[in-house]
Design an enzyme around this catalytic site. Structure first.
Site, PDB file in Angstrom:
ATOM      1  N   ASP A  59       0.826  -1.206   0.000  1.00 34.56           N
ATOM      2  CA  ASP A  59       0.000   0.000   0.000  1.00 34.56           C
ATOM      3  C   ASP A  59       0.860   1.255   0.000  1.00 34.56           C
ATOM      4  O   ASP A  59       2.079   1.200   0.217  1.00 34.56           O
ATOM      5  CB  ASP A  59      -0.902   0.023   1.237  1.00 34.56           C
ATOM      6  CG  ASP A  59      -1.958  -1.058   1.228  1.00 34.56           C
ATOM      7  OD1 ASP A  59      -2.250  -1.588   0.140  1.00 34.56           O
ATOM      8  OD2 ASP A  59      -2.485  -1.371   2.313  1.00 34.56           O
ATOM      9  N   TYR A 117       6.014 -10.042   6.639  1.00 38.45           N
ATOM     10  CA  TYR A 117       5.944  -8.619   6.951  1.00 38.45           C
ATOM     11  C   TYR A 117       6.381  -8.381   8.391  1.00 38.45           C
ATOM     12  O   TYR A 117       6.162  -9.226   9.269  1.00 38.45           O
ATOM     13  CB  TYR A 117       4.519  -8.095   6.784  1.00 38.45           C
ATOM     14  CG  TYR A 117       4.105  -7.812   5.364  1.00 38.45           C
ATOM     15  CD1 TYR A 117       4.259  -6.543   4.812  1.00 38.45           C
ATOM     16  CD2 TYR A 117       3.538  -8.808   4.574  1.00 38.45           C
ATOM     17  CE1 TYR A 117       3.867  -6.272   3.510  1.00 38.45           C
ATOM     18  CE2 TYR A 117       3.137  -8.545   3.268  1.00 38.45           C
ATOM     19  CZ  TYR A 117       3.307  -7.271   2.741  1.00 38.45           C
ATOM     20  OH  TYR A 117       2.920  -7.006   1.457  1.00 38.45           O
TER      21      TYR A 117
END
Length: 272
Positions: A59, A117
């Site tokens: 994002d 992540y």
């Protein structure tokens, strides 16, 4: 010689970028994106359009320590030279860590077996210029990393995680195979890591936003688990800021890069 120059090779890249000034990975109209900048740079070298396929879409504002992508390109340039060529032309918030030739059937996205992540929280009340671009400065209430770890543990396995999926996803289902979870505290920093086969749109930031409530004992472990087991998306209201999130690495059964290139490239902050 002419036929050899026109032969097509598939080139894989390991890419680092500081996401602060990007509107995410994926090319979008009238927005600065990582994919577009690298695609345009490759195209300027070979004088024809090139499509760059990434392992995942980060994002706006999200960083990457070892994003992986590939492209098909004709011509005589050896695959291992592309990293140097691109780095000499790209902006200083993108770095091609390495490049290598792969088989024509290898795919950055579909050949991947895992993505990992890390989300970093900075809990000291005093701000720090040198860490702020890479953390969520969260000091409003004390956080218990042991509670966060306890909340994460039941996520391991294959689950419907629609509670952590933002609207607008084109994914046909919300099944996720979570392979590993970890929460560590180091001084004023709390690091939350999740490894999975793939991630839903906005999953990590929504997950961290809810884990914060667990860490400050506003939400019990039982209620946290009930929310995602029963896909109660309506109660997951807060998404953690993009600045604290980094795509650490992407895993493959066959990968042409040494471990130093793609593994543990995002440093953890330590104060002395």
């Amino acid at each position: 010689m002419a036929n050899n120059q026109l032969s097509v090779q598939r080139v894989a890249l390991v890419i680092q970028y500081q996401g602060t000034h990007f509107h995410g990975w994926q090319r979008q109209p009238n927005q600065r994106t990582v994919q577009e900048e690298i695609e345009n740079t490759i195209s300027s070298v070979v004088n024809q359009p090139v499509i760059l396929h990434g392992a995942g879409r980060t994002d706006a504002g999200v960083h990457a320590a070892a994003q992986v992508a590939h492209f098909d390109v004709p011509g005589p340039i050896p695959a291992h030279k592309w990293a140097t060529i691109l780095n000499s032309r790209l902006a200083n918030d993108i770095l091609i860590a390495s490049s290598a030739q792969v088989e024509p059937t290898w795919h950055a996205r579909f050949s991947a077996t895992s993505r990992r992540y890390r989300y970093t929280l900075y809990t000291e009340k005093r701000p720090n210029l040198f860490v702020m671009p890479f953390v969520w400065h969260y000091y409003q209430a004390p956080l218990d990393p042991l509670l966060i770890q306890a909340a994460l543990n039941p996520l391991i396995g294959r689950h419907h995680l629609a509670a952590f999926q933002r609207a607008g996803s084109s994914r046909p289902h919300s099944w996720v195979d979570v392979q590993e979870v970890k929460c560590e505290s180091q001084g004023p920093f709390i690091h939350i890591e999740v490894q999975a086969s793939g991630f839903l749109y906005g999953m990590m930031r929504l997950l961290v936003g809810l884990l914060i409530q667990v860490g400050q004992q506003q939400l019990s472990l039982e209620n946290f688990t009930d929310i995602w087991v029963n896909q109660r998306r309506e109660v997951v209201k807060h998404s953690a800021p993009a600045s604290g999130l980094c795509l650490l690495r992407v895993g493959y059964l066959e990968f042409p890069f040494t471990q130093e290139v793609w593994y543990n490239n995002m440093p953890k902050f330590i104060f002395y």
